[in-house]
Design a protein around this motif. Structure first.
Motif, mmCIF file in Angstrom:
data_model
loop_
_atom_site.group_PDB
_atom_site.id
_atom_site.type_symbol
_atom_site.label_atom_id
_atom_site.label_comp_id
_atom_site.label_asym_id
_atom_site.label_seq_id
_atom_site.Cartn_x
_atom_site.Cartn_y
_atom_site.Cartn_z
ATOM 1 N N UNK A 197 1.964 37.576 -3.334
ATOM 2 C CA UNK A 197 0.906 37.680 -4.338
ATOM 3 C C UNK A 197 0.420 36.271 -4.624
ATOM 4 N N UNK A 198 -0.798 35.970 -4.214
ATOM 5 C CA UNK A 198 -1.348 34.631 -4.357
ATOM 6 C C UNK A 198 -2.778 34.744 -4.876
ATOM 7 N N UNK A 199 -3.580 33.719 -4.706
ATOM 8 C CA UNK A 199 -4.977 33.766 -5.133
ATOM 9 C C UNK A 199 -5.862 33.211 -4.029
ATOM 10 N N UNK A 200 -7.144 33.536 -4.111
ATOM 11 C CA UNK A 200 -8.121 33.033 -3.145
ATOM 12 C C UNK A 200 -9.488 32.956 -3.813
ATOM 13 N N UNK A 201 -10.305 32.048 -3.319
ATOM 14 C CA UNK A 201 -11.685 31.939 -3.785
ATOM 15 C C UNK A 201 -12.471 33.115 -3.227
ATOM 16 N N UNK A 202 -13.091 33.884 -4.137
ATOM 17 C CA UNK A 202 -13.810 35.083 -3.713
ATOM 18 C C UNK A 202 -15.191 34.693 -3.158
ATOM 19 N N UNK A 203 -15.185 34.299 -1.919
ATOM 20 C CA UNK A 203 -16.392 34.031 -1.130
ATOM 21 C C UNK A 203 -15.876 33.486 0.194
ATOM 22 N N UNK A 204 -15.802 34.340 1.161
ATOM 23 C CA UNK A 204 -15.129 34.015 2.407
ATOM 24 C C UNK A 204 -15.793 32.866 3.153
ATOM 25 N N UNK A 205 -14.957 31.949 3.632
ATOM 26 C CA UNK A 205 -15.380 30.871 4.528
ATOM 27 C C UNK A 205 -14.402 30.889 5.704
ATOM 28 N N UNK A 251 -9.563 43.708 1.938
ATOM 29 C CA UNK A 251 -10.239 42.437 2.131
ATOM 30 C C UNK A 251 -9.754 41.702 3.366
ATOM 31 N N UNK A 252 -10.387 40.556 3.595
ATOM 32 C CA UNK A 252 -9.999 39.618 4.638
ATOM 33 C C UNK A 252 -9.850 38.255 3.985
ATOM 34 N N UNK A 253 -8.963 37.423 4.536
ATOM 35 C CA UNK A 253 -8.786 36.111 3.929
ATOM 36 C C UNK A 253 -8.716 35.028 4.990
ATOM 37 N N UNK A 254 -8.878 33.799 4.556
ATOM 38 C CA UNK A 254 -8.800 32.647 5.454
ATOM 39 C C UNK A 254 -8.156 31.486 4.709
ATOM 40 N N UNK A 300 -8.273 22.212 4.471
ATOM 41 C CA UNK A 300 -7.793 21.518 3.272
ATOM 42 C C UNK A 300 -6.830 22.361 2.440
ATOM 43 N N UNK A 301 -6.479 23.549 2.944
ATOM 44 C CA UNK A 301 -5.542 24.408 2.242
ATOM 45 C C UNK A 301 -6.173 25.442 1.324
ATOM 46 N N UNK A 302 -7.486 25.407 1.162
ATOM 47 C CA UNK A 302 -8.178 26.367 0.299
ATOM 48 C C UNK A 302 -8.110 27.770 0.890
ATOM 49 N N UNK A 303 -7.726 28.743 0.077
ATOM 50 C CA UNK A 303 -7.760 30.148 0.483
ATOM 51 C C UNK A 303 -9.069 30.777 0.036
ATOM 52 N N UNK A 304 -9.684 31.553 0.906
ATOM 53 C CA UNK A 304 -10.897 32.293 0.532
ATOM 54 C C UNK A 304 -10.729 33.742 0.949
ATOM 55 N N UNK A 305 -11.548 34.629 0.371
ATOM 56 C CA UNK A 305 -11.433 36.046 0.715
ATOM 57 C C UNK A 305 -12.774 36.746 0.569
ATOM 58 N N UNK A 306 -12.852 37.919 1.163
ATOM 59 C CA UNK A 306 -14.015 38.782 1.030
ATOM 60 C C UNK A 306 -13.549 40.204 0.787
#
Length: 227
Positions: A60-68, A141-144, A148-154
């Protein structure tokens, strides 16, 4: 599309207790993750809670909601494509999402979402959730993870359930318990995902029109039915 989530005020510890009843394997909390946005008006580019596979269990983690995509080497703010949603019908073939589809699936927990309907100059928000005994929904969703270690998702979207098709011609992919595990672990094939993932809630959607929502509005009153 799905452009606003309702997270409510569940803590990560409370989320974890719920999630552990749904997943087949141990779930741990990412102690180094950014704090997720909470409340009743969560927007793209904010950090959201995310469940992904970790070894034989889940994280259970977090990600920026806007996939890159993972191969993008610049700042996330330099990514110009609108990718907070991805169409389940085409994501597996799109260069932006293809690697994540095959290797980085996830689920985004929330309690509901908003969708707007009506004429362009008078769009009205509707709060949509599901009739269930558990105070949490799981969005596919999908994540990346960027260099730089940033997590993103869609969030994935698909054609709507017949029950809510009059509100919008798309809906987020909302998974059942069995779908949740199979999706994150990559056990649900592309064909099955395109055809049926997230279609198991027909007849159990709950929705109602709510008052117009300002960009920075928040609070449980946002999901109250309009009088």
């Amino acid at each position: 599309m799905c452009g606003r989530l309702v997270g409510g005020n569940l803590t990560q510890a409370e989320m974890l207790a719920i999630i552990e009843n749904f997943v087949y394997g141990k779930t741990s909390i990412d102690e180094d993750a950014r704090q997720p946005a909470t409340g009743w008006n969560i927007k793209p580019t904010q950090s959201v809670s995310m469940i992904r596979q970790k070894d034989e269990g889940y994280l259970l983690t977090t990600a920026r909601w806007w996939f890159v995509p993972h191969w993008f080497k610049h700042d996330v703010k330099d990514w110009k494509q609108t990718t907070f949603n991805a169409r389940i019908e085409t994501a597996a073939e799109k260069p932006t999402f293809r690697t994540a589809w095959n290797h980085a699936r996830c689920a985004i927990p929330a309690i509901g979402y908003y969708e707007w309907t009506g004429p362009k100059n008078d769009r009205r928000p509707n709060y949509i959730t599901i009739q269930t005994n558990v105070p949490m929904l799981f969005f596919a969703g999908l994540h990346s993870t960027l260099p730089d270690g940033t997590n993103t998702c869609t969030l994935l979207t698909r054609e709507p359930s017949k029950q809510i098709a009059h509100i919008h011609n798309r809906m987020p992919v909302l998974m059942t318990q069995d779908e949740l595990n199979g999706w994150i672990r990559g056990e649900i094939t592309t064909t099955v995902a395109k055809n049926s993932l997230g279609m198991g809630w027909e007849g159990r959607f709950k929705y109602h029109e709510v008052n117009k929502i300002g960009r920075d509005d928040d609070g449980p009153e946002l999901i109250e039915p309009i009088e």
